[in-house]
Write an enzyme that holds these catalytic residues in place. Structure first.
Site, PDB file in Angstrom:
ATOM      1  N   ASN A 113     -11.025  35.543  -6.245  1.00 38.58           N
ATOM      2  CA  ASN A 113     -11.814  34.335  -5.954  1.00 38.58           C
ATOM      3  C   ASN A 113     -10.977  33.098  -5.644  1.00 38.58           C
ATOM      4  OD1 ASN A 113     -11.037  34.280  -8.617  1.00 38.58           O
ATOM      5  ND2 ASN A 113     -12.917  33.343  -9.357  1.00 38.58           N
TER       6      ASN A 113
ATOM      7  N   GLU B 135      -7.286  35.747 -18.578  1.00 37.79           N
ATOM      8  CA  GLU B 135      -8.313  34.810 -18.098  1.00 37.79           C
ATOM      9  C   GLU B 135      -9.443  35.663 -17.550  1.00 37.79           C
ATOM     10  OE1 GLU B 135      -8.418  31.707 -18.493  1.00 37.79           O
ATOM     11  OE2 GLU B 135      -6.374  31.184 -19.017  1.00 37.79           O
TER      12      GLU B 135
ATOM     13  N   CYS C 252     -15.313  31.926 -12.308  1.00 37.05           N
ATOM     14  CA  CYS C 252     -15.396  32.470 -13.670  1.00 37.05           C
ATOM     15  C   CYS C 252     -16.053  31.490 -14.646  1.00 37.05           C
ATOM     16  CB  CYS C 252     -14.002  32.813 -14.158  1.00 37.05           C
ATOM     17  SG  CYS C 252     -12.860  31.449 -13.913  1.00 37.05           S
TER      18      CYS C 252
ATOM     19  N   GLU D 141      -4.114  28.668 -19.392  1.00 43.34           N
ATOM     20  CA  GLU D 141      -3.344  28.301 -18.206  1.00 43.34           C
ATOM     21  C   GLU D 141      -3.425  26.788 -18.083  1.00 43.34           C
ATOM     22  OE1 GLU D 141      -4.814  31.086 -15.074  1.00 43.34           O
ATOM     23  OE2 GLU D 141      -2.884  32.027 -15.465  1.00 43.34           O
TER      24      GLU D 141
HETATM   25  P1  NAD Z   1     -10.986  42.877 -11.519  1.00 45.46           P
HETATM   26  O1  NAD Z   1     -10.855  42.954 -12.985  1.00 45.46           O
HETATM   27  O2  NAD Z   1     -11.726  43.943 -10.816  1.00 45.46           O
HETATM   28  O3  NAD Z   1      -9.540  42.854 -10.829  1.00 45.46           O
HETATM   29  C1  NAD Z   1      -8.602  41.861 -11.119  1.00 45.46           C
HETATM   30  C2  NAD Z   1      -7.211  42.361 -10.782  1.00 45.46           C
HETATM   31  O4  NAD Z   1      -6.862  43.436 -11.647  1.00 45.46           O
HETATM   32  C3  NAD Z   1      -7.043  42.891  -9.366  1.00 45.46           C
HETATM   33  O5  NAD Z   1      -5.796  42.480  -8.872  1.00 45.46           O
HETATM   34  C4  NAD Z   1      -7.080  44.387  -9.570  1.00 45.46           C
HETATM   35  O6  NAD Z   1      -6.413  45.120  -8.555  1.00 45.46           O
HETATM   36  C5  NAD Z   1      -6.350  44.514 -10.895  1.00 45.46           C
HETATM   37  N1  NAD Z   1      -6.620  45.741 -11.653  1.00 45.46           N
HETATM   38  C6  NAD Z   1      -7.774  46.468 -11.672  1.00 45.46           C
HETATM   39  N2  NAD Z   1      -7.623  47.516 -12.522  1.00 45.46           N
HETATM   40  C7  NAD Z   1      -6.381  47.435 -13.035  1.00 45.46           C
HETATM   41  C8  NAD Z   1      -5.641  48.235 -13.964  1.00 45.46           C
HETATM   42  N3  NAD Z   1      -6.164  49.316 -14.531  1.00 45.46           N
HETATM   43  N4  NAD Z   1      -4.380  47.857 -14.267  1.00 45.46           N
HETATM   44  C9  NAD Z   1      -3.835  46.744 -13.715  1.00 45.46           C
HETATM   45  N5  NAD Z   1      -4.482  45.970 -12.821  1.00 45.46           N
HETATM   46  C10 NAD Z   1      -5.734  46.308 -12.484  1.00 45.46           C
HETATM   47  O7  NAD Z   1     -11.603  41.432 -11.204  1.00 45.46           O
HETATM   48  P2  NAD Z   1     -12.067  40.822  -9.799  1.00 45.46           P
HETATM   49  O8  NAD Z   1     -13.305  41.534  -9.362  1.00 45.46           O
HETATM   50  O9  NAD Z   1     -10.903  40.759  -8.880  1.00 45.46           O
HETATM   51  O10 NAD Z   1     -12.427  39.316 -10.215  1.00 45.46           O
HETATM   52  C11 NAD Z   1     -13.656  38.944 -10.731  1.00 45.46           C
HETATM   53  C12 NAD Z   1     -13.567  38.742 -12.231  1.00 45.46           C
HETATM   54  O11 NAD Z   1     -12.489  37.884 -12.549  1.00 45.46           O
HETATM   55  C13 NAD Z   1     -14.800  38.059 -12.793  1.00 45.46           C
HETATM   56  O12 NAD Z   1     -15.191  38.687 -13.989  1.00 45.46           O
HETATM   57  C14 NAD Z   1     -14.331  36.647 -13.084  1.00 45.46           C
HETATM   58  O13 NAD Z   1     -15.058  35.985 -14.094  1.00 45.46           O
HETATM   59  C15 NAD Z   1     -12.905  36.872 -13.457  1.00 45.46           C
HETATM   60  N6  NAD Z   1     -12.116  35.658 -13.239  1.00 45.46           N
HETATM   61  C16 NAD Z   1     -11.694  34.936 -14.327  1.00 45.46           C
HETATM   62  C17 NAD Z   1     -10.978  33.757 -14.164  1.00 45.46           C
HETATM   63  C18 NAD Z   1     -10.508  32.936 -15.355  1.00 45.46           C
HETATM   64  O14 NAD Z   1      -9.654  32.081 -15.169  1.00 45.46           O
HETATM   65  N7  NAD Z   1     -11.027  33.155 -16.536  1.00 45.46           N
HETATM   66  C19 NAD Z   1     -10.679  33.306 -12.882  1.00 45.46           C
HETATM   67  C20 NAD Z   1     -11.109  34.057 -11.807  1.00 45.46           C
HETATM   68  C21 NAD Z   1     -11.830  35.232 -12.001  1.00 45.46           C
END
Ligand code: NAD
Length: 518
Positions: free
Chosen positions: A181, A278, A312, A492
């Protein structure tokens, strides 16, 4: 997330000409051919067969490029290069590191338009928001550059002239794993504090948005950082887990969903590596009857519709005190209907495309589910097809406001991660606090009221890491950001992040004789 910028005249540089490759949505001429992996100071390809996935342009739905996923060989090379950069970088003084980081911030500023356009192409958000993200990235690098030069330990006087001191030492090779995002901003928010503290980093962006992180790695190299200081490896969960398990990796900082965060924590636990997580949210926004209604409406829109609702910290559970509910809903619906959707590259656009077709379908299915469970669609929640034929394959929807929501509905309980606001009503402060806190998440929360005592009392009881009084989704880099409960671990931004990227060494110094019992 929204970086409010102070109006001061920073050092300005000439803005580089726009990259032809990035001017895409309107011209239909995207050409992203350079490899997107980067280590030891160069862009790299991954020769592995069968590891190529399609990367799409959300605004048009067409294939932008193919993802060159990294396997074990490439991950090892990237970590090795980060390790060798660490040996040089960690020996520099804070001032020397700061100088290079400031130069990197200047380059980000000079390439602002190009980076923002690349972000639009790959993520689908509006150019206006993409520029804010690049500004936040730059400010973060500047902020931690300042911090690099003031990192210091403590001196503790002990009896007899003896003393102890503490040293804040870097951890080593840190891994950053990002969500889709805020691709460039997340890469910057993770790398800037890590590098300021003397670490090096291997960053893995989301495979959905791999394009802009590599620009940041190039910028650091150009600013004079040692080869391998910031590296980018592309790929999905396999690449991510290779990084987390790597014995030469000292820490993992992750932004993404709760289930993936749990896996990251499990993997890191094998090497007893610290993690920053996060994660997701389902944050409440409480609007009391004494609020300034105009600001409360603005706040609710900012809490729900930035970045097509894919934020998020979004305050998607909007609790409105019953007496002002009709007035509030009328105004929110009127303004939501007026949101300009379409070509994200246009200055007038306020809502671009969602990040992918599957994600758009998922968000729309949440709206269907809400209807089935008795929520009333007050506006939006439909697929949207822009009139420009080039955008017909894009992933657009109309922003949605759901009324008559109750706490047990799926739309109120689960993170939708799209432009869907659920409006609920409440009677008393006590009641709304219980309902607001009734979630496993705790990323953010907001309160609108003119009663200053109530504002602070309510915030004291809200179980969330980032709370907003009379505003929402403001994320200045000087202020720590992160979640309570299942929304995460660590922070962060802000000064506290230094603690997450350093380890403390204590040194005892005896000035007298050893007082031995033996
Ligand atoms: P996701 O968890 O599907 O993926 C995030 C990252 O993790 C990607 O780079 C993905 O390739 C990697 N990943 C996936 N499986 C993995 C594994 N087994 N081992 C290591 N890496 C792995 O999340 P998304 O769909 O990309 O993002 C959306 C989510 O992120 C939402 O839940 C949102 O709330 C959260 N988010 C949180 C924040 C925050 O600061 N709290 C900020 C942005 C997004």
């Amino acid at each position: 997330m929204f970086q409010r910028l102070a109006a001061f005249p920073g050092r300005r540089r000439a803005v580089a000409p726009l990259a032809a490759a990035a001017r895409c949505v309107s011209s239909g001429s995207v050409d992203i051919t350079a490899p997107l992996n980067f280590w030891a100071g160069k862009r790299r390809t991954c020769p592995e067969e069968g590891s190529k996935e399609r990367v799409y342009e959300p605004a048009t739905g067409r294939v932008l490029c193919h993802l060159d996923s990294c396997g074990a060989v490439e991950v090892n090379q990237a970590v090795k290069s980060a390790k060798s950069a660490f040996d040089q970088w960690s020996k520099l003084s804070g001032m020397e590191r700061a100088r290079i980081m400031i130069e990197a911030a200047h380059i980000v500023e000079a390439r602002r338009e190009e980076i923002a356009e690349m972000e639009v192409v790959n993520n689908g958000k509006s150019i206006t928001e993409a520029r804010m993200d690049v500004d936040s990235a730059r400010l973060c690098i500047e902020y931690y550059a300042g911090m690099a030069s003031i990192l210091a330990g403590q001196h503790i006087q002990l009896p007899g002239g003896s003393f102890a001191y503490t040293r804040r030492e870097p951890l080593g090779v840190c891994v950053g794993i990002g969500a889709w995002n805020y691709p460039f901003m997340i890469a910057s928010w993770k790398s800037a504090p890590a590098l300021a503290c003397g670490n090096s980093m291997v960053f893995k962006p989301s495979p959905v948005t791999p394009v802009t992180a590599v620009l940041l790695a190039e910028i650091y190299a150009k600013a004079g950082a040692p080869e391998g200081l910031l590296n980018v490896v592309q790929g999905g969960q396999e690449t991510g887990s290779l990084l987390c398990h790597h014995p030469d990796v000292a820490k993992v900082s992750f932004t993404g969903s709760v289930p993936t965060g749990q896996k990251i924590m499990e993997m890191a636990s094998k090497g007893v590596k610290p993690v920053t997580l996060e994660l997701g949210g389902k944050s409440p926004l409480l609007i009391f009857q004494d609020s300034d209604l105009e600001n409360a409406v603005r706040g609710a829109l900012m809490a729900n519709f930035l970045s097509q609702g894919q934020v998020c910290s979004n305050g998607t559970r909007v609790y409105v005190q019953r007496s002002i509910l009709p007035e509030f809903v009328k105004e929110v619906v009127k303004r939501t209907k007026a949101i300009q959707i379409g070509d994200p590259m246009l200055e007038s656009t306020r809502m671009g495309a969602l990040v992918s077709r599957p994600h758009l379908d998922k968000v729309l299915s949440f709206v269907d589910q809400a209807k089935k469970e008795g929520a009333k669609v007050l506006c939006g929640g439909e697929p949207f097809v822009p009139s420009d034929p080039k955008l017909k394959g894009g992933y657009y929807m109309t922003p949605c406001v759901l009324g008559d929501c109750t706490d047990d509905m799926t739309c109120v309980k689960e993170e939708i991660f799209g432009p869907v606001m659920s409006v609920l009503s409440f009677e008393t402060e006590e009641e709304v606090l219980l309902r607001a806190n009734d979630t496993t998440m705790g990323l953010a929360a907001g309160v609108f009221t003119r009663d200053v005592s109530r504002a602070h009392r309510v915030v004291e009881h809200l179980k969330a890491g980032s709370c907003f009084i009379n505003n929402y989704n403001i994320t200045p880099v000087e202020v720590p950001f992160g979640g309570f409960k299942m929304s995460g671990i660590g922070r962060e931004n802000g000064q506290v992040t230094i603690e997450h990227y350093t380890q403390l060494k204590t040194v005892f110094v005896e000035m007298g004789d050893v007082d031995s019992l033996f």
